[in-house]
Design an enzyme around this catalytic site. Structure first.
Site, PDB file in Angstrom:
ATOM      1  N   THR A 181      58.014 -24.920  30.472  1.00 58.42           N
ATOM      2  CA  THR A 181      58.780 -26.017  30.850  1.00 58.42           C
ATOM      3  C   THR A 181      60.173 -25.477  31.113  1.00 58.42           C
ATOM      4  OG1 THR A 181      59.397 -27.479  29.034  1.00 58.42           O
ATOM      5  CG2 THR A 181      58.211 -28.342  30.951  1.00 58.42           C
ATOM      6  N   ARG A 237      53.869 -37.672  37.429  1.00 58.98           N
ATOM      7  CA  ARG A 237      53.561 -38.370  35.948  1.00 58.98           C
ATOM      8  C   ARG A 237      54.103 -39.859  36.237  1.00 58.98           C
ATOM      9  NH1 ARG A 237      53.660 -34.849  31.704  1.00 58.98           N
ATOM     10  NH2 ARG A 237      52.154 -33.435  32.025  1.00 58.98           N
TER      11      ARG A 237
END
Length: 341
Positions: free
Chosen positions: A166, A225
């Site tokens: 990330t 998600r």
């Protein structure tokens, strides 16, 4: 489809007794054809894997980069399945020194796919060991200390490393350059999220109209998600309140969990409210803003700020964080005359 009471039907699409973890596993696409969104990355990955299959070689090392929840782990699993290889899962924080990585690499079988999540959080010594392993399929293990130390070369079978991060900027250049392909994952559009939710709803046994799915998609921050998590909360609401119509159930469930029409949650609104009410819209330093709401500054910077900036509610200036006109409007406040937008 509707139930006998007129509400939306909740069917037994999955075996009774299935736990939440199995739900999560069922929601993951299992091949590239089933994967929704990230069209550019999927097309590039398809070409890479097909070329490797035709050439009968191990696919190049792959790096997936992007914010959390966009499908990096799912794509790693798909890489292993599409190439017909075994998959080994690990994470950067679990590899705290070079010995951990050496043990992991030495146990690989030929052609295996090794997935390391949050690869930028590996120990520096392990990262440096990985350079040689990725390029030459061998590692040098040091035995002993001081002048008596000896380097023992260990040959490794060909393998494919799939890394996920990330924070691409935290990867050392030598490591980043050793990946044959880097896929940059982007946030999803509402239309793509609606498609994701339609598939997930069918797997969860929910028969929701497109309007209800669109409403969930619009509050999901461009992230599958989050979309699937909100869908499960709507499912829970319908289980407890089976007579509620679909759209009302979506609105009621998401209101109960403090998710507003733009996808802001309690913490997002607390940050904006503090910025507007206590600091007159800014500018204010991150530390002062964090203290004002009792949160950690790192949490605000990593979790809250990216979304607020992307949605146009906040800007970073050389003098600190500042609210935009959209933030004043969203919280129903009138901006001060001195407020810069």
């Amino acid at each position: 489809m509707t139930g006998s009471d007129g509400g939306p039907a909740i069917t037994d699409a999955l075996p009774q007794g299935t736990v939440e973890l199995e739900f999560e596993g069922a929601l993951r696409p299992t091949d590239l054809a089933e994967f929704v969104g990230q069209t550019r990355v999927v097309n590039q990955l398809t070409l890479l894997l097909k070329a490797a299959e035709i050439s009968q070689r191990t696919p190049d090392h792959i790096l997936f980069a992007g914010p959390p929840g966009l499908g990096k782990t799912t794509l790693a699993m798909i890489v292993a399945k599409e190439s017909g290889r075994a998959l080994r899962l690990s994470s950067g924080p679990a590899i705290s020194h070079a010995g951990d990585l050496a043990a992991l690499l030495s146990s690989l079988v030929p052609g295996e796919v090794l997935f390391i999540d949050e690869i930028h959080r590996m120990a520096k010594s392990a990262e440096e060991m990985l350079y040689l392993a990725m390029e030459d399929y061998r590692v040098d293990i040091m035995v002993g200390k001081g002048v008596g130390a000896t380097s023992i070369p260990l040959e490794l079978p060909p393998f494919t490393l799939v890394g996920a991060t990330t924070r691409t900027g935290l990867l050392a250049n030598p490591l980043r350059d050793r990946f044959g392909f880097t896929g940059h994952l982007e946030f999803y559009s509402n239309e793509e999220l609606t498609t994701v939710l339609s598939r997930s709803a069918a797997l969860l046994g929910l028969d929701l109209p497109e309007q209800a799915l669109d409403e969930i998609a619009g509050r999901s921050r461009g992230t599958p998600r989050i979309a699937n998590r909100l869908l499960r909360r709507v499912r829970d609401y319908l289980i407890v309140n089976p007579q509620t119509d679909s759209l009302s159930a979506v609105n009621a469930a998401l209101a109960l969990y403090d998710v507003d029409a733009r996808g802001l949650d309690r913490l997002d609104r607390a940050v904006l409210a503090a910025l507007l009410d206590r600091f007159n819209g800014g500018p204010v330093g991150l530390s002062s803003l964090a203290v004002s709401i009792g949160e950690d500054a790192e949490t605000l910077e990593a979790v809250v700020e990216p979304f607020l900036i992307r949605e146009g509610f906040m800007i970073r200036s050389p003098r600190g964080r500042m609210a935009t006109a959209a933030a004043w409007d969203h919280l129903g406040r009138a901006p001060m005359k001195t407020q810069a937008t």
